[in-house]
Design a protein around this motif. Structure first.
Motif, PDB file in Angstrom:
ATOM      1  N   UNK A  84       0.822  -1.213   0.000  1.00 42.09           N
ATOM      2  CA  UNK A  84       0.000   0.000   0.000  1.00 42.09           C
ATOM      3  C   UNK A  84       0.858   1.266   0.000  1.00 42.09           C
ATOM      4  N   UNK A  85       2.123   1.148   0.331  1.00 48.48           N
ATOM      5  CA  UNK A  85       2.995   2.324   0.408  1.00 48.48           C
ATOM      6  C   UNK A  85       3.934   2.444  -0.788  1.00 48.48           C
ATOM      7  N   UNK A  86       3.763   1.587  -1.788  1.00 46.58           N
ATOM      8  CA  UNK A  86       4.603   1.677  -2.983  1.00 46.58           C
ATOM      9  C   UNK A  86       4.400   3.003  -3.711  1.00 46.58           C
ATOM     10  N   UNK A  87       3.209   3.602  -3.550  1.00 46.42           N
ATOM     11  CA  UNK A  87       2.908   4.853  -4.237  1.00 46.42           C
ATOM     12  C   UNK A  87       3.326   6.090  -3.481  1.00 46.42           C
ATOM     13  N   UNK A  88       3.949   5.933  -2.302  1.00 43.60           N
ATOM     14  CA  UNK A  88       4.418   7.091  -1.537  1.00 43.60           C
ATOM     15  C   UNK A  88       5.485   7.831  -2.337  1.00 43.60           C
ATOM     16  N   UNK A  89       5.694   9.092  -1.991  1.00 43.40           N
ATOM     17  CA  UNK A  89       6.663   9.919  -2.714  1.00 43.40           C
ATOM     18  C   UNK A  89       8.065   9.302  -2.718  1.00 43.40           C
ATOM     19  N   UNK A  90       8.401   8.613  -1.620  1.00 40.89           N
ATOM     20  CA  UNK A  90       9.725   7.981  -1.525  1.00 40.89           C
ATOM     21  C   UNK A  90       9.678   6.505  -1.884  1.00 40.89           C
ATOM     22  N   UNK A  91       8.589   6.103  -2.552  1.00 42.29           N
ATOM     23  CA  UNK A  91       8.342   4.711  -2.966  1.00 42.29           C
ATOM     24  C   UNK A  91       8.215   3.759  -1.770  1.00 42.29           C
ATOM     25  N   UNK A  92       7.952   4.337  -0.609  1.00 45.42           N
ATOM     26  CA  UNK A  92       7.703   3.523   0.576  1.00 45.42           C
ATOM     27  C   UNK A  92       8.883   3.381   1.514  1.00 45.42           C
ATOM     28  N   UNK A  93      10.026   3.996   1.184  1.00 44.95           N
ATOM     29  CA  UNK A  93      11.230   3.801   1.999  1.00 44.95           C
ATOM     30  C   UNK A  93      10.995   4.122   3.478  1.00 44.95           C
ATOM     31  N   UNK A  94      10.410   5.267   3.774  1.00 45.74           N
ATOM     32  CA  UNK A  94      10.209   5.672   5.169  1.00 45.74           C
ATOM     33  C   UNK A  94       9.308   4.674   5.892  1.00 45.74           C
ATOM     34  N   UNK A  95       8.254   4.245   5.202  1.00 43.38           N
ATOM     35  CA  UNK A  95       7.347   3.273   5.830  1.00 43.38           C
ATOM     36  C   UNK A  95       8.048   1.942   6.040  1.00 43.38           C
ATOM     37  N   UNK A  96       8.786   1.474   5.044  1.00 42.16           N
ATOM     38  CA  UNK A  96       9.481   0.185   5.174  1.00 42.16           C
ATOM     39  C   UNK A  96      10.458   0.218   6.345  1.00 42.16           C
ATOM     40  N   UNK A  97      11.220   1.298   6.466  1.00 42.85           N
ATOM     41  CA  UNK A  97      12.171   1.415   7.562  1.00 42.85           C
ATOM     42  C   UNK A  97      11.454   1.434   8.911  1.00 42.85           C
ATOM     43  N   UNK A  98      10.307   2.124   8.953  1.00 42.18           N
ATOM     44  CA  UNK A  98       9.559   2.218  10.197  1.00 42.18           C
ATOM     45  C   UNK A  98       8.987   0.862  10.612  1.00 42.18           C
ATOM     46  N   UNK A  99       8.377   0.146   9.668  1.00 48.67           N
ATOM     47  CA  UNK A  99       7.743  -1.124  10.020  1.00 48.67           C
ATOM     48  C   UNK A  99       8.800  -2.170  10.392  1.00 48.67           C
ATOM     49  N   UNK A 100       9.959  -2.124   9.755  1.00 47.54           N
ATOM     50  CA  UNK A 100      11.022  -3.055  10.103  1.00 47.54           C
ATOM     51  C   UNK A 100      11.622  -2.717  11.466  1.00 47.54           C
ATOM     52  N   UNK A 101      11.669  -1.433  11.794  1.00 44.72           N
ATOM     53  CA  UNK A 101      12.136  -1.038  13.128  1.00 44.72           C
ATOM     54  C   UNK A 101      11.159  -1.520  14.197  1.00 44.72           C
ATOM     55  N   UNK A 102       9.859  -1.439  13.901  1.00 46.15           N
ATOM     56  CA  UNK A 102       8.854  -1.942  14.845  1.00 46.15           C
ATOM     57  C   UNK A 102       9.008  -3.448  15.038  1.00 46.15           C
ATOM     58  N   UNK A 103       9.288  -4.146  13.956  1.00 45.07           N
ATOM     59  CA  UNK A 103       9.482  -5.596  14.040  1.00 45.07           C
ATOM     60  C   UNK A 103      10.717  -5.914  14.877  1.00 45.07           C
ATOM     61  N   UNK A 104      11.809  -5.187  14.654  1.00 44.42           N
ATOM     62  CA  UNK A 104      13.023  -5.406  15.429  1.00 44.42           C
ATOM     63  C   UNK A 104      12.780  -5.127  16.911  1.00 44.42           C
ATOM     64  N   UNK A 105      11.992  -4.107  17.197  1.00 47.10           N
ATOM     65  CA  UNK A 105      11.652  -3.788  18.588  1.00 47.10           C
ATOM     66  C   UNK A 105      10.909  -4.943  19.242  1.00 47.10           C
ATOM     67  N   UNK A 106       9.979  -5.541  18.495  1.00 52.20           N
ATOM     68  CA  UNK A 106       9.236  -6.692  19.007  1.00 52.20           C
ATOM     69  C   UNK A 106      10.162  -7.869  19.276  1.00 52.20           C
ATOM     70  N   UNK A 107      11.004  -8.202  18.319  1.00 52.51           N
ATOM     71  CA  UNK A 107      11.878  -9.373  18.469  1.00 52.51           C
ATOM     72  C   UNK A 107      12.870  -9.180  19.617  1.00 52.51           C
ATOM     73  N   UNK A 108      13.435  -7.995  19.735  1.00 53.41           N
ATOM     74  CA  UNK A 108      14.371  -7.754  20.830  1.00 53.41           C
ATOM     75  C   UNK A 108      13.661  -7.700  22.163  1.00 53.41           C
ATOM     76  N   UNK A 109      12.384  -7.305  22.171  1.00 50.11           N
ATOM     77  CA  UNK A 109      11.618  -7.318  23.426  1.00 50.11           C
ATOM     78  C   UNK A 109      11.467  -8.740  23.950  1.00 50.11           C
ATOM     79  N   UNK A 110      11.323  -9.716  23.045  1.00 50.36           N
ATOM     80  CA  UNK A 110      11.237 -11.120  23.462  1.00 50.36           C
ATOM     81  C   UNK A 110      12.563 -11.557  24.076  1.00 50.36           C
ATOM     82  N   UNK A 111      13.661 -11.234  23.389  1.00 50.39           N
ATOM     83  CA  UNK A 111      14.985 -11.627  23.884  1.00 50.39           C
ATOM     84  C   UNK A 111      15.286 -10.958  25.226  1.00 50.39           C
ATOM     85  N   UNK A 112      14.893  -9.707  25.382  1.00 53.30           N
ATOM     86  CA  UNK A 112      15.229  -8.945  26.592  1.00 53.30           C
ATOM     87  C   UNK A 112      14.197  -9.081  27.697  1.00 53.30           C
TER      88      UNK A 112
END
Length: 276
Positions: A84-112
């Protein structure tokens, strides 16, 4: 027996994406969106991250089981949200980075998380869903469970699942999963080190909860110190790891429960834990 889930939909309200149930010191989190293959959508990741934050602050929770409803444990990221974010002005880069950061936060929360987390896997766990399993401290799989990091098949290497896989599997096994993107059956996943145990289909949750209860019976001082130390020392060189582990173990030896445990061994009696 496990308590009834504490999260219930009410009239006019959206159904929860994650439900919880409690059995003494064992808390079970269940991914509850089987209709969308329990994908790690923004809502799912937020709900899990929030639940883990609450658990971390709750000293009455002594072990956690992470389960899922339906035939798919988790299919990974919500690809519809991503596209859904492929049409963003930056082709979705900001959204992709944000959602992957959220995922990393989740995974590290399990480890920690101070408490151990045990995945109870039935059905398929793919991409970030496989990453979720690898991020847990232990994992139990039903014999029909299957695992896959299929990104390479759709032009998208599973870079972030790679982080969890490479810290759990032998290097060549991790690379095999990542480069081939093929299904790994439950017993093969056990051989690779992705899961600890394989049980008859439908029994993964019961086995995971049984393991969690056994952990919950122990003093939480060594469990919490040990889990944190395990992951910390893995990132160190050999000499630094031994120096760090020695400091933590000396600290553990000063705990009341270490004194009690050693005294109980010498007196040939059962220990009485106070979690301090």
């Amino acid at each position: 027996m496990s308590a009834e889930p504490s999260a219930h939909p009410v009239a006019g309200a959206a159904a929860p994406v994650v439900t919880t149930s409690r059995d003494g010191g064992v808390l079970t989190l269940t991914l509850a969106r089987p209709e969308v293959r329990n994908s790690l959508s923004e809502a799912m990741m937020a709900a899990l991250t929030s639940a883990l934050a609450a658990i971390a602050a709750d000293t009455t929770v002594r072990a956690v089981v992470l389960a899922a409803e339906g035939p798919v444990y988790s299919a990974g990221h919500d690809l519809k949200e991503i596209q859904a974010h492929r049409g963003d002005a930056d082709r979705g880069r900001a959204y992709f980075e944000d959602v992957l950061e959220r995922c990393a936060t989740l995974m590290t929360a399990i480890v920690r998380l101070p408490q151990p987390v045990i995945a109870a896997v039935e059905g398929m766990a793919t991409a970030a869903g496989c990453q979720l399993v690898a991020s847990c401290d232990l994992a139990v799989a039903g014999e029909k469970a299957r695992f896959c990091t299929p990104g390479v098949n759709i032009g998208l290497f599973c870079h972030t699942p790679m982080v969890a896989l490479s810290r759990n599997l032998v290097r060549k096994h991790a690379m095999e999963m990542l480069l081939l993107g093929e299904w790994v059956e439950a017993e093969e996943a056990r051989r690779m080190g992705l899961v600890n145990r394989v049980v008859p289909a439908g029994e993964a949750l019961a086995e995971a909860q049984a393991l969690a209860r056994r952990i919950a019976e122990k003093s939480q001082v060594p469990v919490k110190l040990g889990k944190a130390a395990f992951y910390s020392q893995m990132e160190m060189g050999l000499d630094d790891a031994y120096a760090y582990a020695s400091r933590v173990m000396a600290e553990n030896m000063l705990a009341r429960d270490a004194d009690e445990g050693i005294s109980a061994v010498l007196a040939k009696r059962a220990p009485s834990w106070e979690d301090r």
